[in-house]
Design an enzyme around this catalytic site. Structure first.
Site, PDB file in Angstrom:
ATOM      1  CG  HIS A  92      -1.763   1.259   1.313  1.00 31.09           C
ATOM      2  ND1 HIS A  92      -2.731   1.567   0.379  1.00 31.09           N
ATOM      3  CD2 HIS A  92      -1.755   2.292   2.205  1.00 31.09           C
ATOM      4  CE1 HIS A  92      -3.295   2.722   0.696  1.00 31.09           C
ATOM      5  NE2 HIS A  92      -2.717   3.177   1.802  1.00 31.09           N
ATOM      6  CB  SER A  93       1.117   4.266   0.389  1.00 32.05           C
ATOM      7  OG  SER A  93       1.463   5.615   0.233  1.00 32.05           O
TER       8      SER A  93
END
Length: 247
Positions: A92-93
């Site tokens: 994520h990210s």
């Protein structure tokens, strides 16, 4: 350091269960603990494996990486023996960038590729960064940006000393994210699934969709919410993981 102790170094929760091992890379400033709650939802068919990167939690004395390539190489050096058999990657990210780079290196080096690559909450890596860069902002400006994203724990806002201890790690992770220079290559021979929040100001729909250029077998799923949309949707996300890998 033995192979077993190296693995514990990178995988503080170990590997439990016999299902597909899903190695999960955290967002900027976060530790493996952000995925701890996913483990129960993994059930028997998914072994959730939160990855602990240098510079956080028990690895807090280590210097966090600022170079994306060096970070990916370090992950492969530490966890390469685990990237075999039935496994997949999730990030994520900035963790999405790390998962992508690790997958790409495995393919380029001829290793056993992951069964699937899942990326969340980050523009596709081949796109130029058009947003205000965060890594070198003065502390007050950086805090304002992070509060808008919802990515700063309340305890850090209340305790300035804790905030000052946290910021070097966060800035290092932001440097990884913001200084990556994409090198074009062939599409990954790996199915790819992209996830994101509809209201995420750091990853708009078109920027998420551009990931699909990187694999011939790809899909995009979006959900209500901002940059941290996934915090309240773990069962839904893992169901997508199951469905996509079954397909």
């Amino acid at each position: 350091m033995t192979t077993a102790s190296i693995t514990r170094h990178w995988l503080p929760y170990g590997i439990t269960g016999t299902g597909t091992r899903l190695f999960c890379f955290p967002h900027a400033g976060a530790s493996a603990a952000v995925y701890a709650g996913w483990r129960a939802a993994g059930q028997d068919d998914l072994a959730i494996c939160p990855v602990q990167l240098p510079g956080r939690a028990a690895r807090g004395r280590e210097t966090p990486h600022q170079d994306p390539g060096a970070l990916a190489d370090d992950v492969l050096s530490g966890l390469g023996t685990e990237f075999t058999g039935d496994y997949a990657l999730f990030g994520h990210s900035v963790g999405a960038l790390v998962a992508y780079l690790v997958a790409r290196r495995i393919v380029e080096q001829g290793g056993p590729p992951p069964r699937h690559l899942f990326v969340s909450g980050r523009p596709a890596p081949q796109l130029p960064n058009t947003r205000r860069e965060l890594r070198a902002l003065p502390t007050d400006d950086l805090v304002k940006e992070l509060r808008a994203l919802g990515g700063l724990p309340d305890v850090l806002l209340k305790e300035r000393s804790l905030l000052e201890m946290f910021l070097p790690l966060l800035r290092a992770d932001l440097t990884v994210n913001e200084t990556y220079q994409h090198v074009p290559g062939p599409p990954l021979p790996i199915p790819l699934t992209v996830l994101g929040g509809i209201e995420d100001p750091r990853a708009e729909h078109a920027e998420l969709a551009a990931w699909q250029e990187l694999s011939a077998d790809s899909a995009l799923f979006t959900y209500p919410g901002g940059h941290f949309y996934l915090d309240d949707r773990v069962p839904e996300i893992l169901e997508v993981v199951r469905r996509r890998m079954a397909a």
